[in-house]
Scaffold this active site. Structure first.
Site, short mmCIF file in Angstrom:
data_model
loop_
_atom_site.label_atom_id
_atom_site.label_comp_id
_atom_site.label_asym_id
_atom_site.label_seq_id
_atom_site.Cartn_x
_atom_site.Cartn_y
_atom_site.Cartn_z
N HIS A 33 0.73 -20.54 -8.48
CA HIS A 33 2.19 -21.27 -8.48
C HIS A 33 2.09 -22.46 -7.51
O HIS A 33 2.95 -23.33 -7.73
CB HIS A 33 3.27 -20.36 -7.84
CG HIS A 33 3.10 -20.12 -6.23
ND1 HIS A 33 3.75 -20.93 -5.63
CD2 HIS A 33 2.71 -19.07 -5.64
CE1 HIS A 33 3.53 -20.45 -4.25
NE2 HIS A 33 2.81 -19.30 -4.44
N LYS A 114 0.42 -2.85 -5.03
CA LYS A 114 0.54 -1.68 -4.47
C LYS A 114 1.79 -1.80 -3.48
O LYS A 114 1.66 -2.44 -2.31
CB LYS A 114 -0.81 -1.68 -3.39
CG LYS A 114 -2.02 -1.47 -4.54
CD LYS A 114 -3.45 -1.41 -3.57
CE LYS A 114 -4.38 -0.95 -4.62
NZ LYS A 114 -5.70 -0.66 -3.66
N GLY A 145 -6.73 1.82 -6.67
CA GLY A 145 -7.90 2.63 -5.88
C GLY A 145 -8.32 2.15 -4.79
O GLY A 145 -8.13 1.19 -4.19
N LYS A 200 0.16 4.66 0.63
CA LYS A 200 -1.01 4.69 1.87
C LYS A 200 -0.56 3.56 2.60
O LYS A 200 -1.35 3.48 3.66
CB LYS A 200 -2.14 4.80 0.90
CG LYS A 200 -2.19 3.47 -0.44
CD LYS A 200 -2.95 2.42 0.45
CE LYS A 200 -3.23 1.46 -0.66
NZ LYS A 200 -3.74 0.02 -0.22
N ASP A 253 -8.04 5.71 -1.91
CA ASP A 253 -7.12 4.39 -1.71
C ASP A 253 -6.86 4.63 -0.11
O ASP A 253 -6.89 3.51 0.92
CB ASP A 253 -6.18 4.13 -2.41
CG ASP A 253 -5.76 2.68 -2.45
OD1 ASP A 253 -6.51 1.92 -1.81
OD2 ASP A 253 -4.98 2.26 -3.30
N ARG A 264 -5.16 -5.27 5.42
CA ARG A 264 -4.03 -6.18 6.25
C ARG A 264 -3.03 -5.19 6.81
O ARG A 264 -2.67 -5.28 7.80
CB ARG A 264 -3.11 -6.98 5.23
CG ARG A 264 -4.05 -7.92 4.41
CD ARG A 264 -3.41 -8.48 3.48
NE ARG A 264 -4.16 -9.27 2.41
CZ ARG A 264 -3.70 -9.85 1.31
NH1 ARG A 264 -2.29 -9.94 1.04
NH2 ARG A 264 -4.39 -10.67 0.52
N GLU A 290 2.02 -5.56 2.69
CA GLU A 290 2.83 -4.68 1.78
C GLU A 290 3.46 -3.53 2.60
O GLU A 290 4.50 -3.08 2.09
CB GLU A 290 2.18 -4.17 0.81
CG GLU A 290 1.73 -5.32 -0.36
CD GLU A 290 2.97 -5.96 -1.18
OE1 GLU A 290 4.06 -5.67 -1.07
OE2 GLU A 290 2.67 -6.66 -2.26
#
Length: 351
Positions: A33, A114, A145, A200, A253, A264, A290
């Site tokens: 973007h 995720k 995964g 997770k 994962d 992160r 996230e």
């Protein structure tokens, strides 16, 4: 035969997946973007902000800020944008697909996000299905995964899951990605794959915090194992297959996200464990974490589903109630004793 693929999102994961698909001989448009980012990537043939100067874009990979151009004749549309942007990007995609309707076969929608949508608590495939009606698309596939973009960028061997309610679509996507360092397995349990992928990240924040506080391997293993139990409980309550959580998108994962400095979420937790404040951590990261928003969604979901998620609750207290990490750890350890498994009611089949 080459497939025309549009990859939406030029962060680290989107860029690496676009590069991989180009290596595999497909015709790929990578959309961002941000026109300035696109101009820089075209000039340098790199995405240095996300992947460093060592990673080089495939010469045949086309980078664009024109969404219409990226989607033109695309047989596959791969969403690799942050969870909080999925709906808005899908809403931009919708009128373009409507304009293209009747030109040929509808595209397969794939996502590699995720997380869970904040507010609605929807899984990402549910968000996409809500925005993009069935008459515009063939169906939806999720790929997930144990996978850090940095490792895939250096061709480290990586295995993921391609999940869809339609196994044939999952198999089509599987074939697009497969090569000598990247392997996909198929699965029809979309719920389990998406719940494992999202939750997770919450546990990874906790794992990072333990590392930052100086806890050892025993403690981290306990967190990961009991965290997986929480993920499985809420997933099965939502209709997932229990076996999915011992697969790539579950324990696989979880392991990679809870043990790697590339994560992160782990890095954010590690900084919190060292005493940094959450706003400063997020500012210094410079990329989306996230697990922070997912923690809030998971906390609310546990209440609504009446599922016991003490570790998730503890991480919520740290992130949103400013609870000291050592205090919530002590509270977790002081809970009353209970069996590890309820064998009388346990089953490998969902209820």
């Amino acid at each position: 035969m080459p497939t025309k693929i549009a990859v939406l999102g030029a962060g680290s994961w989107g860029t690496v997946l676009a590069n991989l698909l180009t290596e595999n001989g497909h015709e790929v448009d990578l959309w961002s973007h941000n026109p300035d980012q696109v101009a820089l990537m075209k000039r340098t043939h790199q995405n240095e902000h996300y992947l460093g100067a060592e990673f080089t874009l495939q010469p045949a990979l086309h980078v664009t800020a024109d969404l219409g151009q990226a989607l033109d004749q695309a047989a596959v549309i791969l969403f690799v944008v942050p969870t909080n942007a999925i709906r808005s990007v899908a809403e931009q995609v919708k009128p373009i697909l409507q304009a293209h309707k009747g030109r040929g076969e509808q595209p397969i929608i794939v996502h590699a996000a995720k997380g869970l949508e904040r507010g609605s608590e929807l899984r990402i495939s549910q968000v996409l299905a809500e925005v993009l009606p069935k008459e515009l698309i063939q169906g939806i596939v999720v790929i997930s995964g144990p996978s850090h973009a940095e490792d895939v960028a250096t061709h480290d061997i990586t295995t993921l899951t391609a999940a869809s309610d339609d196994l044939k679509l999952a198999e089509k996507v599987q074939k697009l990605f497969m090569n000598d360092y990247f392997r996909l397995y198929t699965n029809t349990d979309v719920i389990g794959v998406e719940i494992g992928a999202a939750l997770k990240n919450v546990i990874a924040i906790g794992a990072g915090a333990l590392h930052g506080l100086g806890y050892g391997d025993n403690t981290k293993a306990a967190l990961m194992t009991r965290g997986l139990a929480e993920i499985s409980r809420v997933g099965v309550k939502l209709g997932a297959e229990p076996l999915t959580f011992i697969g790539l998108s579950g324990v696989g994962d979880l392991i990679v996200t809870c043990t790697s400095v590339h994560s992160r979420n782990w890095r954010a937790g590690n900084a919190l464990g060292k005493g940094e404040k959450l706003p400063d951590v997020l500012k210094n990261m410079g990329m989306v974490v996230e697990g922070v928003s997912t923690t809030k969604v998971a906390h609310q979901m546990a209440r609504e589903l009446d599922v016991d998620m003490p570790i998730t609750d503890a991480i919520y207290q740290v992130l949103y109630e400013n609870a000291p990490i050592r205090t919530v750890i002590t509270d977790l350890m002081k809970r009353s004793g209970k069996p590890e498994f309820d064998f009388d009611n346990a089953s490998l089949q969902k209820p």
